[in-house]
Design a protein around this motif. Structure first.
Motif, mmCIF file in Angstrom:
data_model
loop_
_atom_site.group_PDB
_atom_site.id
_atom_site.type_symbol
_atom_site.label_atom_id
_atom_site.label_comp_id
_atom_site.label_asym_id
_atom_site.label_seq_id
_atom_site.Cartn_x
_atom_site.Cartn_y
_atom_site.Cartn_z
ATOM 1 N N GLU A 134 0.851 -1.202 0.000
ATOM 2 C CA GLU A 134 0.000 0.000 0.000
ATOM 3 C C GLU A 134 0.892 1.260 0.000
ATOM 4 N N LYS A 138 1.444 4.276 -3.069
ATOM 5 C CA LYS A 138 0.898 5.637 -2.833
ATOM 6 C C LYS A 138 1.424 6.647 -3.851
ATOM 7 N N GLU A 176 -10.880 -2.930 2.003
ATOM 8 C CA GLU A 176 -10.854 -1.633 1.309
ATOM 9 C C GLU A 176 -10.524 -0.482 2.272
ATOM 10 N N ASP A 177 -11.055 -0.561 3.502
ATOM 11 C CA ASP A 177 -10.808 0.520 4.458
ATOM 12 C C ASP A 177 -9.341 0.550 4.898
ATOM 13 N N LYS A 178 -8.787 -0.648 5.050
ATOM 14 C CA LYS A 178 -7.381 -0.724 5.497
ATOM 15 C C LYS A 178 -6.412 -0.377 4.377
ATOM 16 N N PRO A 180 -6.865 1.395 1.050
ATOM 17 C CA PRO A 180 -7.596 2.117 -0.007
ATOM 18 C C PRO A 180 -6.806 2.268 -1.311
ATOM 19 N N THR A 181 -5.492 2.447 -1.197
ATOM 20 C CA THR A 181 -4.697 2.650 -2.420
ATOM 21 C C THR A 181 -4.649 1.361 -3.238
ATOM 22 N N HIS A 183 -6.850 -0.953 -3.154
ATOM 23 C CA HIS A 183 -8.194 -1.191 -3.660
ATOM 24 C C HIS A 183 -8.424 -0.401 -4.956
ATOM 25 N N LYS A 184 -7.991 0.859 -4.944
ATOM 26 C CA LYS A 184 -8.157 1.707 -6.131
ATOM 27 C C LYS A 184 -7.337 1.121 -7.298
#
Ligand SMILES: N[C@@H](CCC(=O)N[C@@H](CS)C(=O)NCC(=O)O)C(=O)O
Length: 225
Positions: A134, A138, A176-178, A180-181, A183-184
């Motif tokens: 993650e 970023k 997704e909450d943990k 997010p990057t 997930h995107k």
């Protein structure tokens, strides 16, 4: 015209990597589905050491191990590069692929096919490794920058297979909450037409993982009886 064949298995993230790289390069190939429970003489001939798919056959010359194959594809066919130009960035890409293949696969397998303490340990390790990925991602669209690169191809297991796997084993691995990057990135990656062409059918993969779970549960209950 060059003859290109891929020996693969429909649900394998490793042979799907090879297909994706060939499609990104615009290389036509013949796909040969292997029955891994009854390996063909050709597979054993072309990969006598590991006896695994994928195998890329280029003008009768076999190349094995998905990452070796991806680098071969990149060096052999022109078109958009999947490896960075810069040697330092190439080294970094190789580092992340090793990270995914060695550390991530081990952790997620431990989390998925164990119970109790061993499973908890696997989950913690998986989350730790996803946090590292993650952070690496970023500020970027893909691991490869603006375009899909070698690391994205290697990480396709995280974008697609993990989603299906976590439904079967009923543990939340990639949240997704943990993350997010990540997930995107998954959404972006999976929405590419060429990627879609290289994914196994979701329901078939779900049934495959379910059968594996059942087989593991049955063999454990037989041991404990
Ligand atoms: N490190 C190999 C892994 C390939 C692999 O594990 N292939 C599996 C299918 S997903 C296989 O052929 N398994 C057959 C076996 O182990 O007998 C690569 O990246 O190509």
């Amino acid at each position: 015209m060059a003859e290109v064949k891929v020996f693969g298995s429909w649900g394998s993230p490793f042979s799907r990597r090879v297909e994706l790289a060939l499609k990104l390069k615009g290389v036509s190939y013949e796909y040969i589905e292997e029955d891994l429970s009854n390996k063909s003489p050709l597979l054993l001939k072309y990969n006598p050491i590991h006896k695994k798919i994928p195998v890329l056959l280029h003008n009768e010359k076999p190349i094995v191990e998905s990452i070796v194959i991806l680098e071969y594809i990149d060096e052999t066919w022109k078109g958009s590069s999947i490896m960075p130009e810069d040697p330092y960035q190439r080294a970094i890409a190789r580092f992340w692929i090793k990270f995914i293949d060695e550390k991530f696969f081990t952790a997620i397998w431990k989390a998925s096919w164990n119970e109790g303490k061993e499973q908890e340990k696997g989950m913690e390790e998986t989350w730790e490794l996803l946090t590292i990925l993650e952070n690496e991602l970023k500020g970027k669209k893909f691991f490869g920058g603006d375009n899909i690169g070698l690391v994205d191809i290697a990480a396709s297991f995280i974008a697609f297979w993990v989603e299906v796997l976590q439904e079967v084993v009923e543990i939340k691995l990639s949240d997704e909450d943990k993350f997010p990057t990540l997930h995107k990135w998954s959404e972006e990656f999976l929405s590419c037409e060429v990627v879609k062409e290289c994914l196994p059918p979701k329901d078939k993969l779900f049934a495959f993982f379910q059968a594996r779970k059942k087989a593991i549960t049955t063999s454990k209950s037989m041991v404990y009886k």
